[in-house]
Scaffold this motif. Structure first.
Motif, PDB file in Angstrom:
ATOM      1  N   LEU A 121      31.340  27.649  16.829  1.00  0.00           N
ATOM      2  CA  LEU A 121      30.814  26.758  15.802  1.00  0.00           C
ATOM      3  C   LEU A 121      31.941  26.096  15.021  1.00  0.00           C
ATOM      4  O   LEU A 121      31.871  24.903  14.703  1.00  0.00           O
ATOM      5  N   ILE A 122      32.994  26.836  14.718  1.00  0.00           N
ATOM      6  CA  ILE A 122      34.138  26.243  14.020  1.00  0.00           C
ATOM      7  C   ILE A 122      34.754  25.143  14.874  1.00  0.00           C
ATOM      8  O   ILE A 122      35.118  24.069  14.372  1.00  0.00           O
ATOM      9  N   ALA A 123      34.855  25.372  16.185  1.00  0.00           N
ATOM     10  CA  ALA A 123      35.370  24.328  17.078  1.00  0.00           C
ATOM     11  C   ALA A 123      34.472  23.102  17.060  1.00  0.00           C
ATOM     12  O   ALA A 123      34.950  21.950  17.078  1.00  0.00           O
ATOM     13  N   THR A 124      33.164  23.319  17.006  1.00  0.00           N
ATOM     14  CA  THR A 124      32.224  22.199  16.931  1.00  0.00           C
ATOM     15  C   THR A 124      32.415  21.412  15.639  1.00  0.00           C
ATOM     16  O   THR A 124      32.467  20.175  15.643  1.00  0.00           O
ATOM     17  N   VAL A 125      32.507  22.121  14.527  1.00  0.00           N
ATOM     18  CA  VAL A 125      32.714  21.457  13.238  1.00  0.00           C
ATOM     19  C   VAL A 125      34.002  20.650  13.257  1.00  0.00           C
ATOM     20  O   VAL A 125      34.048  19.500  12.781  1.00  0.00           O
ATOM     21  N   ASP A 126      35.065  21.215  13.832  1.00  0.00           N
ATOM     22  CA  ASP A 126      36.352  20.534  13.850  1.00  0.00           C
ATOM     23  C   ASP A 126      36.377  19.335  14.783  1.00  0.00           C
ATOM     24  O   ASP A 126      37.224  18.450  14.639  1.00  0.00           O
ATOM     25  N   SER A 127      35.447  19.299  15.735  1.00  0.00           N
ATOM     26  CA  SER A 127      35.432  18.194  16.697  1.00  0.00           C
ATOM     27  C   SER A 127      34.768  16.943  16.149  1.00  0.00           C
ATOM     28  O   SER A 127      34.815  15.894  16.782  1.00  0.00           O
ATOM     29  N   ARG A 128      34.160  17.058  14.979  1.00  0.00           N
ATOM     30  CA  ARG A 128      33.416  15.930  14.423  1.00  0.00           C
ATOM     31  C   ARG A 128      34.082  15.417  13.165  1.00  0.00           C
ATOM     32  O   ARG A 128      34.769  16.173  12.470  1.00  0.00           O
ATOM     33  N   PRO A 129      33.873  14.146  12.832  1.00  0.00           N
ATOM     34  CA  PRO A 129      34.573  13.563  11.682  1.00  0.00           C
ATOM     35  C   PRO A 129      34.281  14.323  10.401  1.00  0.00           C
ATOM     36  O   PRO A 129      33.147  14.723  10.137  1.00  0.00           O
ATOM     37  N   ARG A 130      35.333  14.509   9.622  1.00  0.00           N
ATOM     38  CA  ARG A 130      35.149  15.133   8.318  1.00  0.00           C
ATOM     39  C   ARG A 130      34.869  14.049   7.287  1.00  0.00           C
ATOM     40  O   ARG A 130      35.417  12.947   7.374  1.00  0.00           O
ATOM     41  N   PRO A 131      34.059  14.360   6.315  1.00  0.00           N
ATOM     42  CA  PRO A 131      33.738  13.348   5.294  1.00  0.00           C
ATOM     43  C   PRO A 131      34.903  13.121   4.358  1.00  0.00           C
ATOM     44  O   PRO A 131      35.596  14.056   3.956  1.00  0.00           O
ATOM     45  N   ASP A 132      35.136  11.849   4.014  1.00  0.00           N
ATOM     46  CA  ASP A 132      36.118  11.544   2.977  1.00  0.00           C
ATOM     47  C   ASP A 132      35.602  11.980   1.629  1.00  0.00           C
ATOM     48  O   ASP A 132      36.340  12.246   0.701  1.00  0.00           O
ATOM     49  N   ARG A 133      34.293  11.974   1.498  1.00  0.00           N
ATOM     50  CA  ARG A 133      33.641  12.288   0.236  1.00  0.00           C
ATOM     51  C   ARG A 133      32.215  12.673   0.551  1.00  0.00           C
ATOM     52  O   ARG A 133      31.750  12.465   1.662  1.00  0.00           O
ATOM     53  N   ALA A 134      31.526  13.206  -0.425  1.00  0.00           N
ATOM     54  CA  ALA A 134      30.104  13.476  -0.230  1.00  0.00           C
ATOM     55  C   ALA A 134      29.388  12.172   0.022  1.00  0.00           C
ATOM     56  O   ALA A 134      29.726  11.150  -0.566  1.00  0.00           O
ATOM     57  N   VAL A 135      28.411  12.171   0.916  1.00  0.00           N
ATOM     58  CA  VAL A 135      27.717  10.930   1.231  1.00  0.00           C
ATOM     59  C   VAL A 135      26.306  10.901   0.713  1.00  0.00           C
ATOM     60  O   VAL A 135      25.587   9.947   0.923  1.00  0.00           O
ATOM     61  N   ALA A 136      25.870  11.943   0.040  1.00  0.00           N
ATOM     62  CA  ALA A 136      24.571  11.925  -0.618  1.00  0.00           C
ATOM     63  C   ALA A 136      24.770  12.259  -2.071  1.00  0.00           C
ATOM     64  O   ALA A 136      25.658  13.019  -2.413  1.00  0.00           O
ATOM     65  N   PRO A 137      23.982  11.681  -2.969  1.00  0.00           N
ATOM     66  CA  PRO A 137      24.130  12.028  -4.372  1.00  0.00           C
ATOM     67  C   PRO A 137      24.003  13.523  -4.567  1.00  0.00           C
ATOM     68  O   PRO A 137      23.212  14.178  -3.918  1.00  0.00           O
ATOM     69  N   GLU A 138      24.845  14.064  -5.485  1.00  0.00           N
ATOM     70  CA  GLU A 138      24.746  15.484  -5.771  1.00  0.00           C
ATOM     71  C   GLU A 138      23.345  15.789  -6.240  1.00  0.00           C
ATOM     72  O   GLU A 138      22.635  14.938  -6.727  1.00  0.00           O
ATOM     73  N   SER A 139      22.975  17.071  -6.129  1.00  0.00           N
ATOM     74  CA  SER A 139      21.577  17.413  -6.345  1.00  0.00           C
ATOM     75  C   SER A 139      21.072  17.008  -7.702  1.00  0.00           C
ATOM     76  O   SER A 139      19.987  16.496  -7.835  1.00  0.00           O
TER      77      SER A 139
END
Length: 812
Positions: free
Chosen positions: A369-387
């Motif tokens: 799973l860590i390899a999967t997470v690392d294979s995908r783009p990381r966010p520069d910032r949160a993309v949804a308004p905080e809760s």
């Protein structure tokens, strides 16, 4: 069990404990077969009191307060757990909450939370939770099929509808401050896409995906021949989540993503696990998921009556989980990703003979799973308004998996690309864009999607009160195959007012709008179908399409055909062509469109729910009157684009309908906005396009701000402050002032632009510009000095104040 840190039996300094779980009720109204309390190896629950006594609550609260003072802890987190804490009932729960608040609140911030299956949650309990500021997590494993695999009653009955009813309650505006999120236990036999869609549809502020509790002695179920089924299953959800723009925090994924907020949890990471459990008899216990290991595994031999928190914190089982890397087995310490997974959840390492000195039973899955997470783009910032206060998107069983997330800003997008505004969160950007007075297409898109999600939530709640129907099944099918057609219906401004009105009167006989919505969606999708539709008064009303007069019939059978409708009411059949010659549409009143360039704007004088403005609306206009209003609207639209193009673009993007108000000789120029009818404004008919332009801009400001307030609390809801304003004789509540200054900011911009021209009316325009600027400036300063704004509200108003700076100079 030995402790590498040497803390056992010593009075050595311990790490302070800031998180506590109180088992206030040790029985449950469900019989989930994956429950670690009742199905795990530890069965001590059978010999403990059913509920925590008041004296035990008091002793626990005193111990926690004592520890917080001794260690100068600024915040203490307490979770009410079970069993099922709602089995205490309102009176019992109130006693617990009052005791905790009384003992802990002085000198320390108490973060109160509760985990529940939601079965017993009702309005009374919700009001109690809001009053004591308790954040509530609800357990839900996905759609009905997924949830019913484990979360059932003792008789085998489903708990799904009760859990969803609880979530619908928490999404209501008056209760949403208590909505903390959803806890979902993974089962790889469930469809990950369906689970993800079902969870996202409930609009949770956060999702916790939990691996099922297992040990090396009792390993998790795995399909034959699949090496890492849990990583594969979670990886599928991670892909959907990334593709959707990470619309909601998912705790496991955030914790595994380097640099993301929330890195490190009890399940992964090397952060100290500063948590203790208080059982119903007052026993201090380690994390209670240890119950899966062996009988008595969580025990410490200590209790709240005789032992302070420090004693429990020095227990070897607690201390070993606070030392990080040295507390792991040699295999884990040598692993290159150990800082990410932290060895996995402590109970998952248990094996008879070697104790907890092992990798997690999910080691291979965590690595994959860590390899999967690392294979995908990381966010520069949160993309949804905080809760924050939370928006409330949702859907019901079988409702579309295609609920849109909040879009990430696209690279190159004007006024908001990642290159232009690095590191800025979506909340920061949204507040900045809207507070500036206009809002770019991205910001208005966020507001529109939020409003669509709220409507979906209300529609799901309505469906829950009415049960399954052919219309609902049709809507579900169309949403999966022709989602844009369904969205076009669900974004109709007057659907939400109808839902609010109907849900406020449960159990009363009335019309059901679902069949009409299904017909309209089918028309827009080009799908031939037949639906039985209730009439409303003397007419068949089809939102966004029109109204067909039918006398004396309570239902009509509507068949959608190419280019129109075939309607049978009683023994009479009518053809309704939706295109072509109006003369052929006997009794049919279509929704007419204003000839506005660059926007699709309806003149809404057909839908009965348009009467939601607190002012009388005009009856259906005759053709000449409608044509005249359409022409004036088109000219007004051009005026807005001429004067303030940014406001013109905002109208193009979001305003969908104009409702004519009934004329009033005493107030010839009037306008209104309804908070629940996003995308529509109401105005009196006037031939003056210049005046109408100001009304449109003014009211659309209210619409935008109302949608933002559905996302965030900008004003302290407990505030009773009243503020004098120049435009009203009476002092106004803070939110009313906020609405006023936001609308007047835009009006000031319009008059400022007109005053800066060489037009003959520039001088009166200058007077208007100065008046609205000064009104707005003084009220903004009063808001900032009121002490009644939240932190987000203060940021928003300060940004408005900054926008006013551009109007400081007197227009020439």
């Amino acid at each position: 069990m030995t402790c590498r840190c040497g803390a056992a039996g010593s009075a050595a300094p311990c790490r302070p404990i800031s998180q506590y779980v109180l088992k206030v009720h040790s029985r449950c109204d469900l019989s989930c077969d994956h429950c670690y309390v009742y199905q795990g190896a530890d069965q001590t629950w059978q010999t403990r009191p059913i509920r925590m006594a008041a004296s035990t609550v008091r002793a626990a609260a005193d111990r926690i307060a004592e520890h917080a003072r001794a260690h100068a802890l600024p915040v203490v987190h307490v979770v009410l757990h079970g069993g099922e804490p709602l089995l205490l009932g309102p009176a019992g729960l109130r006693e617990v909450l009052a005791e905790l608040r009384a003992a802990l609140t002085p000198g320390v911030v108490l973060d109160l939370r509760m985990q529940t299956n939601g079965v017993l949650l009702d309005e009374e309990l919700c009001r109690l939770l809001v009053a004591y500021d308790v954040k509530v997590g609800v357990s839900l494993d996905g759609d009905r099929a997924a949830n019913d695999r484990h979360r059932v009653f003792a008789h085998g009955g489903s708990s799904h509808s009760q859990a969803r009813r609880a979530l619908a309650l928490l999404r209501r505006p008056e209760f949403r401050s208590s909505y903390a999120g959803i806890l979902c236990t993974v089962d790889v036999r469930n469809d990950p896409d369906e689970v993800y869609s079902a969870l996202l549809a409930e609009a949770p502020p956060r999702i916790d995906l939990l691996l099922p509790h297992a040990t090396w002695d009792r390993p998790p179920w795995r399909p034959p021949g699949v090496a890492t089924p849990y990583a594969d299953w979670l990886g599928r959800i991670h892909q959907r989540w990334v593709d959707d723009g990470r619309p909601v925090p998912i705790r496991l994924f955030d914790a595994l993503t380097p640099g993301q907020p929330g890195g490190g949890t009890e399940a992964v990471g090397l952060a100290p696990a500063d948590l203790l459990v208080v059982e119903t008899d007052g026993s201090w216990e380690q994390v209670d998921s240890l119950k899966v290991a062996f009988h008595g595994a969580p025990d410490t031999g200590l209790d709240v009556f005789s032992h302070p928190v420090d004693d429990a914190a020095r227990h070897p089982g607690v201390a070993i989980r606070q030392v990080g890397l040295p507390g792991l087995c040699a295999e884990c310490r040598a692993c290159p990703v150990v800082s990410r997974c932290g060895g996995g959840l402590y109970p998952h390492r248990w094996r008879t003979g070697t104790g907890f000195d092992n990798p997690s039973v999910y080691c291979a899955d965590l690595l994959a799973l860590i390899a999967t997470v690392d294979s995908r783009p990381r966010p520069d910032r949160a993309v949804a308004p905080e809760s924050g206060s939370g928006a409330a998107p949702a859907a019901a069983d079988g409702q579309p998996p295609r609920r849109p997330g909040i879009p990430a800003p696209r690279a190159g997008e004007s006024a908001g690309s990642a290159e232009d505004r690095p590191g800025e969160s979506a909340t920061d950007r949204l507040l900045t864009e809207i507070a500036g007075g206009h809002g770019d297409s991205w910001a208005l898109g966020v507001l529109a999607q939020t409003q669509l999600s709220i409507t979906r939530a209300l529609l799901a709640t309505w469906r829950d009160t009415t049960g399954d129907s052919v219309a609902w099944e049709l809507l579900t099918e169309l949403d999966a195959t022709a989602g844009d057609a369904v969205d076009a219906v669900l974004t109709h401004p007057f659907l939400r007012p109808w839902l609010v009105r109907r849900l406020a009167r449960p159990g009363t006989p009335d019309d059901d709008l679902l069949p009409a919505l299904a017909v309209v969606a089918a028309v827009r999708a080009g799908v031939d179908t037949v639906v039985e539709v209730p009439t409303r008064g003397d007419a068949l009303v089809l939102p966004t399409l029109g109204r067909l007069t039918l006398a004396g019939e309570r239902t009509a059978t509507v068949r959608t055909i190419a280019g129109g409708l075939r309607v049978r009411a009683g023994s009479v059949e009518r053809m309704v062509p939706l295109d072509g010659d109006a003369a052929a549409r006997v009794g049919w009143q279509p929704v007419r469109r204003a000839p506005v360039v660059g926007a699709a704007l309806a003149i809404e004088d057909v839908d009965p729910e348009r009467n939601c403005y607190g002012q009388p609306v005009a009856p259906t206009l005759d053709e000449p009157a409608a044509v005249a209003l359409g022409r004036t609207l088109a000219r007004a639209w051009q005026v807005v684009h001429r004067d303030v193009p940014a406001h013109g673009a905002a109208l193009d993007t979001g305003l969908r309908a104009v409702v004519p108000l009934a004329p009033d000789p005493g107030a010839p120029l009037r306008s209104a906005t309804a908070r629940e009818a996003f995308g529509a404004v109401a105005v009196t008919r006037t031939p003056d396009a210049e005046a109408l332009a100001v009304l449109l801009v003014h009211e659309w400001q209210h619409g935008k701000l109302g949608a933002l307030l559905d996302l965030y609390d900008l004003v302290d809801p407990a505030s009773t402050v009243l503020i004098p304003v120049a435009w009203r004789p009476d002092p106004r509540p803070v939110e009313g002032v906020l609405q006023g200054v936001y609308a007047h900011l835009a009006v000031a911009e319009v008059w400022h632009a007109r005053a800066a021209t060489d037009r003959p009316d520039a001088r009166p325009a200058r007077e208007h510009a100065l008046r609205y600027r000064d009104w707005t400036r003084d009220a903004v300063d009063a808001l900032l000095g009121s002490g009644a704004l939240t932190d987000l509200g203060e940021r928003f108003v300060r940004r408005m104040r900054h926008a006013l700076e551009g109007l400081r100079a007197d227009p020439d």
